[in-house]
Motif scaffolding. Sequence first.
Motif, PDB file in Angstrom:
ATOM      1  N   SER A  33     125.159  71.045  16.161  1.00 19.33           N
ATOM      2  CA  SER A  33     125.703  72.333  15.736  1.00 19.33           C
ATOM      3  C   SER A  33     127.134  72.113  15.254  1.00 19.33           C
ATOM      4  CB  SER A  33     125.684  73.319  16.906  1.00 19.33           C
ATOM      5  OG  SER A  33     126.348  74.515  16.560  1.00 19.33           O
ATOM      6  N   GLY A  34     127.311  72.035  13.960  1.00 20.05           N
ATOM      7  CA  GLY A  34     128.646  71.786  13.427  1.00 20.05           C
ATOM      8  C   GLY A  34     129.178  70.468  13.953  1.00 20.05           C
ATOM      9  N   GLN A  78     128.739  72.667  22.938  1.00 19.57           N
ATOM     10  CA  GLN A  78     129.676  71.776  23.612  1.00 19.57           C
ATOM     11  C   GLN A  78     130.018  70.656  22.632  1.00 19.57           C
ATOM     12  OE1 GLN A  78     130.715  72.317  26.912  1.00 19.57           O
ATOM     13  NE2 GLN A  78     129.502  74.194  26.843  1.00 19.57           N
ATOM     14  N   GLU A  79     131.047  69.889  22.948  1.00 19.11           N
ATOM     15  CA  GLU A  79     131.471  68.831  22.030  1.00 19.11           C
ATOM     16  C   GLU A  79     130.543  67.624  22.041  1.00 19.11           C
ATOM     17  OE1 GLU A  79     135.565  67.755  22.267  1.00 19.11           O
ATOM     18  OE2 GLU A  79     136.223  69.840  22.311  1.00 19.11           O
ATOM     19  N   THR A  80     129.930  67.314  23.198  1.00 20.29           N
ATOM     20  CA  THR A  80     129.091  66.121  23.307  1.00 20.29           C
ATOM     21  C   THR A  80     127.778  66.447  24.024  1.00 20.29           C
ATOM     22  OG1 THR A  80     129.955  65.462  25.462  1.00 20.29           O
ATOM     23  CG2 THR A  80     131.149  64.651  23.507  1.00 20.29           C
ATOM     24  N   SER A 138     113.214  67.101  13.375  1.00 20.05           N
ATOM     25  CA  SER A 138     112.413  68.325  13.358  1.00 20.05           C
ATOM     26  C   SER A 138     112.883  69.167  12.184  1.00 20.05           C
ATOM     27  CB  SER A 138     112.592  69.089  14.667  1.00 20.05           C
ATOM     28  OG  SER A 138     111.924  70.314  14.605  1.00 20.05           O
ATOM     29  N   GLY A 139     112.151  69.104  11.075  1.00 25.05           N
ATOM     30  CA  GLY A 139     112.593  69.820   9.888  1.00 25.05           C
ATOM     31  C   GLY A 139     113.885  69.217   9.406  1.00 25.05           C
ATOM     32  N   ARG A 140     114.915  70.055   9.220  1.00 25.95           N
ATOM     33  CA  ARG A 140     116.210  69.558   8.776  1.00 25.95           C
ATOM     34  C   ARG A 140     117.141  69.300   9.945  1.00 25.95           C
ATOM     35  NH1 ARG A 140     118.347  74.019   5.159  1.00 25.95           N
ATOM     36  NH2 ARG A 140     117.644  75.102   6.985  1.00 25.95           N
ATOM     37  N   MET A 141     116.755  69.698  11.145  1.00 25.60           N
ATOM     38  CA  MET A 141     117.617  69.541  12.325  1.00 25.60           C
ATOM     39  C   MET A 141     117.134  68.411  13.205  1.00 25.60           C
ATOM     40  SD  MET A 141     118.583  73.066  14.111  1.00 25.60           S
ATOM     41  CE  MET A 141     119.858  74.078  13.501  1.00 25.60           C
ATOM     42  N   GLN A 142     118.073  67.684  13.763  1.00 25.02           N
ATOM     43  CA  GLN A 142     117.716  66.663  14.724  1.00 25.02           C
ATOM     44  C   GLN A 142     117.708  67.289  16.105  1.00 25.02           C
ATOM     45  OE1 GLN A 142     120.627  63.618  14.174  1.00 25.02           O
ATOM     46  NE2 GLN A 142     119.400  62.582  12.644  1.00 25.02           N
TER      47      GLN A 142
END
Length: 73
Positions: A25-26, A53-55, A4-8
Amino acid sequence: MQESGRMQEEYILLEEHYVLKIRKSGEGVEGEVLMRDFTSPGHAAHLFAAPRQETPEALEAWAQQALRAYREG
């Protein structure tokens, strides 16, 4: 994951009426819990943001717990 655009983005069905939308996110993931609108396919109402969150699995577990608290009032 959907591009979606530049973000998955990824969508995880939490329950019949609720979906978790996940974004990278990071080093982790964040997202939002949505309530599906069955009268307008492809549309959903934002209920609340899900913190980083991490995962994806940890984010899904957080969303399940938050959804239970939301319904219990």
